[in-house]
Design an enzyme around this catalytic site. Structure first.
Site, PDB file in Angstrom:
ATOM      1  N   GLY A  13       0.778  -1.151   0.003  1.00 56.70           N
ATOM      2  CA  GLY A  13      -0.202   0.140  -0.070  1.00 56.70           C
ATOM      3  C   GLY A  13       0.851   1.342   0.044  1.00 56.70           C
ATOM      4  O   GLY A  13       0.352   2.360   0.331  1.00 56.70           O
ATOM      5  N   HIS A 109       2.379   0.939 -13.178  1.00 56.61           N
ATOM      6  CA  HIS A 109       3.021  -0.481 -13.505  1.00 56.61           C
ATOM      7  C   HIS A 109       4.533  -0.228 -13.486  1.00 56.61           C
ATOM      8  O   HIS A 109       4.986   0.801 -13.853  1.00 56.61           O
ATOM      9  CB  HIS A 109       2.707  -1.020 -14.923  1.00 56.61           C
ATOM     10  CG  HIS A 109       3.442  -2.209 -14.944  1.00 56.61           C
ATOM     11  ND1 HIS A 109       3.161  -3.534 -14.968  1.00 56.61           N
ATOM     12  CD2 HIS A 109       4.543  -2.444 -15.863  1.00 56.61           C
ATOM     13  CE1 HIS A 109       4.015  -4.440 -15.322  1.00 56.61           C
ATOM     14  NE2 HIS A 109       4.992  -3.749 -16.100  1.00 56.61           N
TER      15      HIS A 109
HETATM   16  C1  GRF Z   1       4.150  -1.274  -7.194  1.00 59.22           C
HETATM   17  O1  GRF Z   1       5.424  -1.624  -7.741  1.00 59.22           O
HETATM   18  C2  GRF Z   1       3.221  -0.863  -8.465  1.00 59.22           C
HETATM   19  O2  GRF Z   1       3.839  -0.556  -9.494  1.00 59.22           O
HETATM   20  C3  GRF Z   1       2.964  -2.373  -8.939  1.00 59.22           C
HETATM   21  O3  GRF Z   1       2.577  -3.196  -7.342  1.00 59.22           O
HETATM   22  C4  GRF Z   1       3.431  -2.334  -6.452  1.00 59.22           C
HETATM   23  C5  GRF Z   1       2.682  -2.142  -5.487  1.00 59.22           C
HETATM   24  O4  GRF Z   1       3.357  -1.489  -4.278  1.00 59.22           O
HETATM   25  N1  GRF Z   1       1.549  -2.473  -9.615  1.00 59.22           N
HETATM   26  P1  GRF Z   1       2.661  -0.823  -3.103  1.00 59.22           P
HETATM   27  O5  GRF Z   1       1.627  -1.828  -2.383  1.00 59.22           O
HETATM   28  O6  GRF Z   1       1.888   0.448  -3.546  1.00 59.22           O
HETATM   29  O7  GRF Z   1       3.824  -0.402  -2.176  1.00 59.22           O
END
Ligand code: GRF
Length: 201
Positions: A13, A109
């Site tokens: 998150g 992404h």
């Molecule tokens: C991030 O690297 C995002 O790009 C990918 O999943 C990861 C999520 O990280 N879709 P977080 O849960 O927001 O820390």
């Protein structure tokens, strides 16, 4: 579009928190209307609750995807969400779900799409040997990581990078880019022309 955001997350998150921080700082004209997770143990869900935001776990186990997604969609609609932000949400949304919210779902992404779609994008970039990677915010369409691109940020790959060190530098850019891209969308400062998301003049 007004700025009622619905956040879908499955894990840590940190992007959700970055969005929340920018809202609190007055830099993003939006409110987090609800946070939904498909994982009861997601640290992001815990953080949302600690911040006093409407947050819920919707259990996908042992159910048809259609029924699970219907619950998610209804929860978003009950909170009158304008824009859905996927923030580390680990499920592919069905075409049915995507059609229910046309051009109203964003994803982030950790690579420069269309390179390295899917899982482990940072490892894919290292294995391929690219010199630059980064992150992409895009509208979600019916494919995997294929929708029109709202914003991208570039991160240089260094010789000594590991998957962890590259992921960390990309994540820093994600935290800057995602709130900025959401701001552009909720303020309506764009038009979608085919695959291109252009600045409105
Ligand atoms: C991030 O690297 C995002 O790009 C990918 O999943 C990861 C999520 O990280 N879709 P977080 O849960 O927001 O820390």
């Amino acid at each position: 579009m007004s700025g009622r955001l619905g956040i879908l997350l499955s894990g840590r998150g940190s992007n959700f928190l970055a969005i929340h921080r920018q809202i609190e700082a007055g830099a993003l004209p939006a409110v987090i209307a609800c946070v939904i997770s498909d994982n009861a143990a997601a640290p992001g869900l815990e953080k949302a609750r600690a911040l006093g935001l409407p947050a819920c776990f919707i259990d996908p186990a042992g159910r048809k995807k259609r029924d699970f997604e219907d619950d998610v969609a209804r929860t978003l609609e009950a909170h009158t969400v304008d824009l859905i932000c996927l923030a580390g949400y680990m499920r592919l949304l069905s075409p049915n779900f995507v059609r229910r919210f046309p051009s109203r779902i964003l994803n982030i992404h950790p690579a420069l799409l269309p390179s390295f779609a899917g899982l482990h994008a940072q490892r894919q970039a290292l294995d391929y040997g690219v010199k630059y990677s980064g992150c992409t915010v895009h509208f979600v369409d019916e494919g995997m990581d294929t929708g029109p691109i709202v914003a991208q940020a570039v991160v240089a790959v260094q010789d000594h990078d590991t998957e962890e060190s590259l992921s960390e530098r990309i994540l820093r850019e994600e935290h800057r880019l995602y709130p900025e891209a959401i701001r552009r969308v909720v303020t309506g400062a764009y038009i979608i022309d085919g695959r291109r998301v252009l600045e409105k003049r």
